[in-house]
Motif scaffolding. Structure first.
Motif, mmCIF file in Angstrom:
data_model
loop_
_atom_site.group_PDB
_atom_site.id
_atom_site.type_symbol
_atom_site.label_atom_id
_atom_site.label_comp_id
_atom_site.label_asym_id
_atom_site.label_seq_id
_atom_site.Cartn_x
_atom_site.Cartn_y
_atom_site.Cartn_z
ATOM 1 N N THR A 114 0.837 -1.207 0.000
ATOM 2 C CA THR A 114 0.000 0.000 0.000
ATOM 3 C C THR A 114 0.864 1.246 0.000
ATOM 4 O OG1 THR A 114 -1.753 -1.161 1.184
ATOM 5 C CG2 THR A 114 -1.822 1.254 1.219
ATOM 6 N N TYR A 115 1.919 1.212 0.811
ATOM 7 C CA TYR A 115 2.868 2.335 0.860
ATOM 8 C C TYR A 115 3.581 2.507 -0.475
ATOM 9 C CZ TYR A 115 7.499 4.337 1.592
ATOM 10 O OH TYR A 115 8.663 5.058 1.445
ATOM 11 N N VAL A 116 4.035 1.401 -1.060
ATOM 12 C CA VAL A 116 4.754 1.478 -2.336
ATOM 13 C C VAL A 116 3.838 2.036 -3.428
ATOM 14 C CG1 VAL A 116 5.925 0.142 -4.122
ATOM 15 C CG2 VAL A 116 6.356 -0.357 -1.712
ATOM 16 N N ASN A 117 2.586 1.662 -3.391
ATOM 17 C CA ASN A 117 1.638 2.198 -4.374
ATOM 18 C C ASN A 117 1.462 3.713 -4.210
ATOM 19 O OD1 ASN A 117 1.163 -0.230 -5.643
ATOM 20 N ND2 ASN A 117 -0.602 -0.746 -4.364
ATOM 21 N N LYS A 118 1.552 4.188 -2.966
ATOM 22 C CA LYS A 118 1.466 5.628 -2.734
ATOM 23 C C LYS A 118 2.666 6.342 -3.356
ATOM 24 C CE LYS A 118 -1.269 5.598 1.536
ATOM 25 N NZ LYS A 118 -1.252 5.902 2.992
ATOM 26 N N ILE A 119 3.846 5.760 -3.236
ATOM 27 C CA ILE A 119 5.031 6.336 -3.870
ATOM 28 C C ILE A 119 4.870 6.317 -5.387
ATOM 29 C CG2 ILE A 119 7.511 6.054 -4.281
ATOM 30 C CD1 ILE A 119 7.878 5.060 -1.537
ATOM 31 N N TYR A 120 4.348 5.200 -5.888
ATOM 32 C CA TYR A 120 4.143 5.060 -7.331
ATOM 33 C C TYR A 120 3.240 6.173 -7.869
ATOM 34 C CZ TYR A 120 3.129 2.778 -11.793
ATOM 35 O OH TYR A 120 3.000 2.500 -13.134
ATOM 36 N N GLN A 121 2.197 6.483 -7.111
ATOM 37 C CA GLN A 121 1.247 7.511 -7.533
ATOM 38 C C GLN A 121 1.750 8.928 -7.269
ATOM 39 O OE1 GLN A 121 -2.270 6.403 -5.372
ATOM 40 N NE2 GLN A 121 -2.455 4.432 -6.416
ATOM 41 N N ALA A 122 2.677 9.061 -6.312
ATOM 42 C CA ALA A 122 3.107 10.397 -5.890
ATOM 43 C C ALA A 122 3.943 11.108 -6.935
ATOM 44 C CB ALA A 122 3.882 10.300 -4.573
ATOM 45 N N ASP A 123 4.930 10.404 -7.498
ATOM 46 C CA ASP A 123 5.847 11.086 -8.405
ATOM 47 C C ASP A 123 6.692 10.054 -9.145
ATOM 48 O OD1 ASP A 123 7.423 13.456 -9.378
ATOM 49 O OD2 ASP A 123 9.002 12.452 -8.249
ATOM 50 N N ASP A 124 6.871 10.268 -10.448
ATOM 51 C CA ASP A 124 7.643 9.324 -11.260
ATOM 52 C C ASP A 124 9.083 9.200 -10.766
ATOM 53 O OD1 ASP A 124 5.360 9.089 -12.750
ATOM 54 O OD2 ASP A 124 6.075 10.293 -14.443
ATOM 55 N N GLY A 125 9.728 10.346 -10.580
ATOM 56 C CA GLY A 125 11.137 10.338 -10.187
ATOM 57 C C GLY A 125 11.359 9.696 -8.835
ATOM 58 N N LEU A 126 10.440 9.933 -7.894
ATOM 59 C CA LEU A 126 10.579 9.364 -6.560
ATOM 60 C C LEU A 126 10.459 7.848 -6.606
ATOM 61 C CD1 LEU A 126 10.911 9.788 -3.539
ATOM 62 C CD2 LEU A 126 8.434 10.092 -3.357
ATOM 63 N N PHE A 127 9.523 7.335 -7.400
ATOM 64 C CA PHE A 127 9.366 5.883 -7.466
ATOM 65 C C PHE A 127 10.585 5.238 -8.107
ATOM 66 C CE2 PHE A 127 8.051 1.896 -9.420
ATOM 67 C CZ PHE A 127 7.544 1.245 -8.310
ATOM 68 N N LEU A 128 11.109 5.841 -9.159
ATOM 69 C CA LEU A 128 12.302 5.290 -9.804
ATOM 70 C C LEU A 128 13.496 5.320 -8.853
ATOM 71 C CD1 LEU A 128 11.907 6.825 -13.378
ATOM 72 C CD2 LEU A 128 11.610 4.428 -12.714
ATOM 73 N N ALA A 129 13.579 6.372 -8.037
ATOM 74 C CA ALA A 129 14.645 6.447 -7.034
ATOM 75 C C ALA A 129 14.467 5.347 -5.984
ATOM 76 C CB ALA A 129 14.658 7.813 -6.374
ATOM 77 N N PHE A 130 13.218 5.112 -5.585
ATOM 78 C CA PHE A 130 12.910 4.068 -4.606
ATOM 79 C C PHE A 130 13.383 2.698 -5.112
ATOM 80 C CE2 PHE A 130 9.717 0.678 -4.084
ATOM 81 C CZ PHE A 130 9.945 0.344 -2.753
ATOM 82 N N VAL A 131 13.098 2.389 -6.356
ATOM 83 C CA VAL A 131 13.520 1.098 -6.919
ATOM 84 C C VAL A 131 15.039 1.039 -7.036
ATOM 85 C CG1 VAL A 131 13.388 -0.406 -8.950
ATOM 86 C CG2 VAL A 131 11.333 0.746 -8.107
ATOM 87 N N SER A 132 15.661 2.174 -7.353
ATOM 88 C CA SER A 132 17.123 2.217 -7.409
ATOM 89 C C SER A 132 17.722 1.942 -6.042
ATOM 90 C CB SER A 132 17.597 3.586 -7.928
ATOM 91 O OG SER A 132 17.252 3.759 -9.288
ATOM 92 N N PHE A 133 17.091 2.464 -4.985
ATOM 93 C CA PHE A 133 17.515 2.145 -3.622
ATOM 94 C C PHE A 133 17.420 0.639 -3.375
ATOM 95 C CE2 PHE A 133 16.301 6.537 -1.861
ATOM 96 C CZ PHE A 133 17.621 6.911 -1.729
ATOM 97 N N LEU A 134 16.284 0.089 -3.758
ATOM 98 C CA LEU A 134 15.980 -1.309 -3.457
ATOM 99 C C LEU A 134 16.972 -2.254 -4.123
ATOM 100 C CD1 LEU A 134 13.742 -2.566 -1.749
ATOM 101 C CD2 LEU A 134 12.408 -2.886 -3.841
ATOM 102 N N PHE A 135 17.383 -1.920 -5.345
ATOM 103 C CA PHE A 135 18.275 -2.791 -6.101
ATOM 104 C C PHE A 135 19.695 -2.226 -6.222
ATOM 105 C CE2 PHE A 135 14.009 -3.943 -7.468
ATOM 106 C CZ PHE A 135 14.058 -5.325 -7.392
ATOM 107 N N ALA A 136 19.956 -1.103 -5.522
ATOM 108 C CA ALA A 136 21.294 -0.495 -5.524
ATOM 109 C C ALA A 136 21.801 -0.301 -6.950
ATOM 110 C CB ALA A 136 22.274 -1.356 -4.727
ATOM 111 N N LYS A 137 20.952 0.330 -7.775
ATOM 112 C CA LYS A 137 21.258 0.423 -9.201
ATOM 113 C C LYS A 137 22.302 1.483 -9.544
ATOM 114 C CE LYS A 137 17.049 -1.273 -11.414
ATOM 115 N NZ LYS A 137 15.984 -0.923 -12.373
ATOM 116 N N GLU A 138 22.216 2.643 -8.900
ATOM 117 C CA GLU A 138 23.074 3.759 -9.272
ATOM 118 C C GLU A 138 23.914 4.189 -8.088
ATOM 119 O OE1 GLU A 138 20.862 6.907 -11.272
ATOM 120 O OE2 GLU A 138 19.210 5.504 -11.485
ATOM 121 N N GLY A 139 25.034 4.848 -8.378
ATOM 122 C CA GLY A 139 25.985 5.234 -7.352
ATOM 123 C C GLY A 139 25.385 6.020 -6.215
#
Length: 328
Positions: free
Chosen positions: A187-212
């Motif tokens: 439910t929380y993740v869906n709120k991030i998804y709806q809140a802002d594109d950049g924030l959700f992409l940053a969240f997934v980058s955190f989760l998978f340690a994608k970028e420096g």
């Protein structure tokens, strides 16, 4: 009114630092404000020229404030370490503080706005910070608004004030395990998804340690602004924002640690030139929501990231179930 100290970590950006301090010195309330600066030690040869200019400027005698305290580091702390050094100092000596990087230029009423907000919302547990820049009301919401402030789950590090020990804004990082725990709440993740594109992409980058800049270090995540936005949504907390622009960030010239790509300033608007910020609240505070522009390639990336997140969540629950069965 209580006046919070202002902390500025710096290293070698002489022009930016000078412009930042000069703008603060012109502020209403500057003469009642303690200015605290930490000059980091150069890490590479390229830092030395700017470092010496900054050092000379700091030794020249900065005027306009109640006091000026300068720390000169003997070893390189790094941008984040220098920032933590200053936060530790103010936590031990004050009950509130104002933070700015050295590349911000402020309106004449920035300090007045922040200090009034810190005083007004000190006892309000739903308010975590008072920020100089943030999202704006749009459309009908803007037309209906008669207040001079708004609130939002958003957070901006372009000059903000907060209280010692009051909320997560006074923290320095996010533990990876806490991120994983938050991420299990769909439910929380869906709120991030709806809140802002950049924030959700940053969240997934955190989760998978994608970028420096999103990659955890020793089990901790240090991208402060993004963490604060995520935590605000998770805990349903808000920051206070002005309805006019109080800061321009000049750090998009390639000289910064994170924003190394040259692009436009963060805010093209003309700064508010009033010397005092009037807190006028005629009805309930409107909640600002960030509205991302529709870009097909960003939406596609966002959808792909969401599918990746669901796959992570399924694997995590499956592993937890497998471990529980083995214990039986």
């Amino acid at each position: 009114m209580l006046y919070a100290p202002v902390i500025i970590p710096t290293l070698n950006r002489y022009k930016h630092l000078k412009a930042c301090i000069e703008s603060l010195a012109k502020n209403t309330g500057a003469k009642h404000t303690d200015l605290i600066i930490s000059l980091d030690y150069p890490k590479t040869e390229s830092h030395w020229q700017g470092y010496r200019k900054v050092q000379k400027y700091l030794h020249s005698g900065i005027q306009g404030f109640q006091s000026v305290k300068i720390f000169e580091q003997n070893v390189n702390l790094g941008a984040f370490g220098n920032w933590c050094f200053l936060k530790k100092y103010v936590r031990e000596n004050y009950d509130r503080y104002i933070v700015t990087e050295d590349d911000n230029v402020f309106s004449l009423n920035f300090l007045d706005f922040i200090n009034k907000g810190l005083e007004r919302y000190e006892k309000d547990d739903n308010i975590t910070a008072v920020c100089a820049a943030g999202p704006r009301l749009q459309g009908r919401d803007a037309l209906k608004n008669r207040n001079t402030i708004t609130k939002s789950h958003w957070f901006s590090g372009y000059g903000y004030g907060t209280w010692v020990g009051k909320s997560f804004v006074d923290q320095d990082w996010l533990d990876v395990e806490e991120l994983f725990s938050m991420s299990e709440n769909i439910t929380y993740v869906n709120k991030i998804y709806q809140a802002d594109d950049g924030l959700f992409l940053a969240f997934v980058s955190f989760l998978f340690a994608k970028e420096g800049i999103y990659r955890p270090q020793k089990g901790k995540i240090y991208n402060f602004d993004t963490i604060m936005k995520m935590k605000s949504i998770y805990e349903n907390k808000y920051a206070i924002f002005p309805t006019t622009t109080l800061v321009v960030n000049n750090g998009y010239d390639g000289t910064g640690v994170n924003c190394t790509v040259v692009r436009k300033k963060s805010s093209p608007d003309v700064l508010d030139n009033n010397t005092v910020y009037k807190y006028s609240i005629k009805h309930g505070l409107a909640v600002c929501k960030v509205k991302s522009k529709f870009r097909l390639h960003i939406k596609a990336r966002k959808l792909a990231a969401y599918i990746q997140y669901l796959s992570w969540l399924f694997r995590r629950h499956s592993n937890a179930l497998h471990k529980s069965r083995k214990k039986l």
